[in-house]
Enzyme design. Structure first.
Site, PDB file in Angstrom:
ATOM      1  N   TYR A 151       0.835  -1.207   0.000  1.00 14.37           N
ATOM      2  CA  TYR A 151       0.000   0.000   0.000  1.00 14.37           C
ATOM      3  C   TYR A 151       0.869   1.257   0.000  1.00 14.37           C
ATOM      4  O   TYR A 151       0.782   2.088   0.898  1.00 14.37           O
ATOM      5  CB  TYR A 151      -0.953  -0.030   1.206  1.00 14.37           C
ATOM      6  N   TYR A 206     -11.456  -9.078   6.238  1.00 12.79           N
ATOM      7  CA  TYR A 206     -10.301  -8.982   5.333  1.00 12.79           C
ATOM      8  C   TYR A 206      -9.883 -10.388   4.935  1.00 12.79           C
ATOM      9  O   TYR A 206      -9.695 -11.262   5.793  1.00 12.79           O
ATOM     10  CB  TYR A 206      -9.118  -8.261   6.007  1.00 12.79           C
ATOM     11  N   ASP A 222     -11.680 -18.494   7.450  1.00  9.01           N
ATOM     12  CA  ASP A 222     -10.353 -17.956   7.135  1.00  9.01           C
ATOM     13  C   ASP A 222      -9.550 -17.834   8.430  1.00  9.01           C
ATOM     14  O   ASP A 222      -9.690 -16.870   9.170  1.00  9.01           O
ATOM     15  CB  ASP A 222     -10.537 -16.584   6.459  1.00  9.01           C
ATOM     16  N   LYS A 262       0.057 -17.506   6.905  1.00  7.28           N
ATOM     17  CA  LYS A 262       0.827 -16.718   7.873  1.00  7.28           C
ATOM     18  C   LYS A 262       1.720 -17.563   8.811  1.00  7.28           C
ATOM     19  O   LYS A 262       2.810 -17.915   8.421  1.00  7.28           O
ATOM     20  CB  LYS A 262      -0.104 -15.787   8.626  1.00  7.28           C
TER      21      LYS A 262
HETATM   22  C1  LIG Z   1      -3.147 -11.823   5.691  1.00  8.91           C
HETATM   23  C2  LIG Z   1      -4.491 -12.388   5.507  1.00  8.91           C
HETATM   24  C3  LIG Z   1      -4.905 -12.896   4.263  1.00  8.91           C
HETATM   25  C4  LIG Z   1      -4.041 -12.835   3.033  1.00  8.91           C
HETATM   26  O1  LIG Z   1      -2.853 -13.548   3.154  1.00  8.91           O
HETATM   27  P1  LIG Z   1      -1.601 -13.165   2.215  1.00  8.91           P
HETATM   28  O2  LIG Z   1      -0.580 -14.203   2.550  1.00  8.91           O
HETATM   29  O3  LIG Z   1      -1.195 -11.784   2.612  1.00  8.91           O
HETATM   30  O4  LIG Z   1      -2.058 -13.235   0.812  1.00  8.91           O
HETATM   31  C5  LIG Z   1      -6.168 -13.444   4.181  1.00  8.91           C
HETATM   32  N1  LIG Z   1      -6.977 -13.499   5.244  1.00  8.91           N
HETATM   33  C6  LIG Z   1      -6.618 -13.032   6.453  1.00  8.91           C
HETATM   34  C7  LIG Z   1      -7.553 -13.146   7.610  1.00  8.91           C
HETATM   35  C8  LIG Z   1      -5.367 -12.441   6.627  1.00  8.91           C
HETATM   36  O5  LIG Z   1      -5.009 -11.945   7.821  1.00  8.91           O
END
Ligand SMILES: *Cc1c(COP(=O)(O)O)cnc(C)c1O
Length: 431
Positions: A21, A149, A250, A279
């Site tokens: 960003y 997100y 997620d 992550k």
């Molecule tokens: C960081 C994140 C993503 C995206 O992961 P990237 O490895 O940055 O593409 C998707 N969902 C959540 C909840 C996240 O924190």
């Protein structure tokens, strides 16, 4: 190879490199890091910073960990990469077995990909192919939560919060999705059916068009750092079942212990149909993500017209990444991670509390290894970033949110250093 000094690095960076960003017209300062060890980042100018970010939820064991270094170097001398079409290998097999064992019941099929956003694309595609196979082609949209997100690729963007996700910029190309209100119930809130009303109305009105619900469990991360009641998640699972909609959870940010449970989904005692991990999966060493699904979903897909799941990235199941993921998960499971996270939670709660009294602070909240100070107004990032660095900590706020999620191995003393720097800097913020 010729080494670059710090000013050469900064000059090249300014001319050529995009940051997350970022703008080339008005670049925010960046800090060259020479190395990192444990919870410390070593800047090129000799400054040492205590890391409050775990490099965005990922380095749960800290930097330069001997066990993770050993795992990755052992794998490098065997093979760094090999294609996954028609080939398999031990690091991937081990990882898939472990993931199916430690995640909520029923998630038995594992798709390994490169990054969190890609794992979301994969999960969404699984849901679409599942309904297509079953002849329900109208079920082609998603229901997610405001302030969610899920990543920056197009499918993921379409289910991010419509305002903070800047949908207007991509209005003509993003698939329109359904959104329900972000949960209003705090993590500990007494349950009231009103909290789920908007979600219930949306899913009941559009179930014929909805392939899946997609949401972050208990913690909405980059969309607002909000914590919500596990009862909400439990009710979402029930409503998905009632209306014949798949549930994609997620866990990319929350997975691997961050909220005090190994997976935040466990707070609600439910299982999704599809789950995304990323992550902290590799302890922050390499980029790797996983999308897990149930046999119901995999059978649905494979019995359909395509007969196969239509995805296959070049670096799928990269052996280095799988090997370090295996080592990271083993390290986590054989450690007293849950006590550590609980201790971090108690310490954050006690030590961030003074910020509640600042009249430019709106809210202070803590869950597991996550501490959030929500300001009334957005902070001036370049200024506050420098103040944190001058105080010897690495904290990267966004908008009104100043937050920390340190590596689990942080000592009591280092955590106090981090929280006092945080509280002191925020005390001085003009309001
Ligand atoms: C960081 C994140 C993503 C995206 O992961 P990237 O490895 O940055 O593409 C998707 N969902 C959540 C909840 C996240 O924190």
């Amino acid at each position: 190879m010729k080494h670059l000094n710090a000013s050469q690095i900064l000059a090249i960076d300014k001319n050529h490199i995009w940051h997350p960003y970022s703008s080339f017209m008005d670049p925010a300062p960046v800090y060259p890091v020479a190395s990192a060890d444990g919870v410390r980042l070593y800047l090129s100018d000799g400054q040492v910073l205590i890391d409050g970010m775990s490099s965005w939820w990922s380095t749960i064991h800290g930097y330069n960990h001997p066990a993770l270094n050993a795992a990755i170097t052992a794998q490098i001398s065997k093979m760094s990469h090999v294609m996954f079409g028609g080939i398999t290998h031990e690091p991937a097999a081990k990882l898939a077995q472990t993931l199916t064992e430690i995640t909520p019941a029923g998630l038995d099929k594992v798709f390994l990909s490169d990054s969190g956003s890609v794992s979301i694309e994969v999960g969404m595609k699984m849901a679409l192919q599942y309904w297509q196979s079953r002849g329900e082609k109208d079920k082609s949209r998603f229901l997610s939560l405001k302030r969610g997100y899920h990543g920056d690729t197009f499918g993921a963007m379409s289910v991010c919060d419509p305002v903070t996700g800047m949908h207007h910029l991509f209005r003509d190309v993003l698939t329109p999705q359904f959104f329900s209100e972000s949960p209003r119930c705090g993590f500990d809130a007494a349950w009231n059916e009103d909290f789920i009303l908007d979600f219930k109305q949306t899913i009941s009105a559009h179930a014929d068009e909805i392939a899946a619900v997609i949401l972050e469990p208990v913690v909405q991360g980059a969309g607002g750092m909000r914590f919500y009641s596990p009862m909400f998640l439990k009710r979402v699972r029930e409503l998905c079942d009632q209306y014949g909609v798949l549930l994609i959870i997620d866990e990319i940010a929350t997975g691997f212990g961050r909220t005090g449970k190994l997976f935040a989904t466990e707070w609600a005692g439910i299982s999704p149909d599809i789950m995304c991990l990323g992550k902290a999966l590799t302890g922050g060493y390499m980029t790797l993500a996983a999308t897990l699904c149930t046999e119901k979903v995999s059978n649905g897909i494979c019995l359909g017209e395509a007969g196969v799941f239509m995805h296959g990235p070049t670096f799928m199941a990269n052996p280095l990444a799988c090997a370090v993921a295996n080592a990271s998960i083993e390290l986590l499971l054989t450690s007293d991670w849950s006590t550590r996270v609980m201790n971090i939670e108690q310490q954050l709660t006690a030590e961030l509390a003074p910020a509640k009294d600042y009249n430019h602070v709106k809210d202070v909240r803590v869950l597991g290894g996550i501490g959030v100070i929500e300001m009334k107004n957005p902070v001036n990032l370049p200024i506050i970033q420098k103040q944190f660095v001058d105080k010897g900590v690495w904290v990267r706020p966004f908008g009104k949110l100043v937050y920390v999620m340190p590596p689990y191995i942080i000592s009591k003393t280092d955590l106090s250093f981090l929280t006092s720097a945080l509280v002191e800097v925020l005390k001085g913020v003009a309001h």
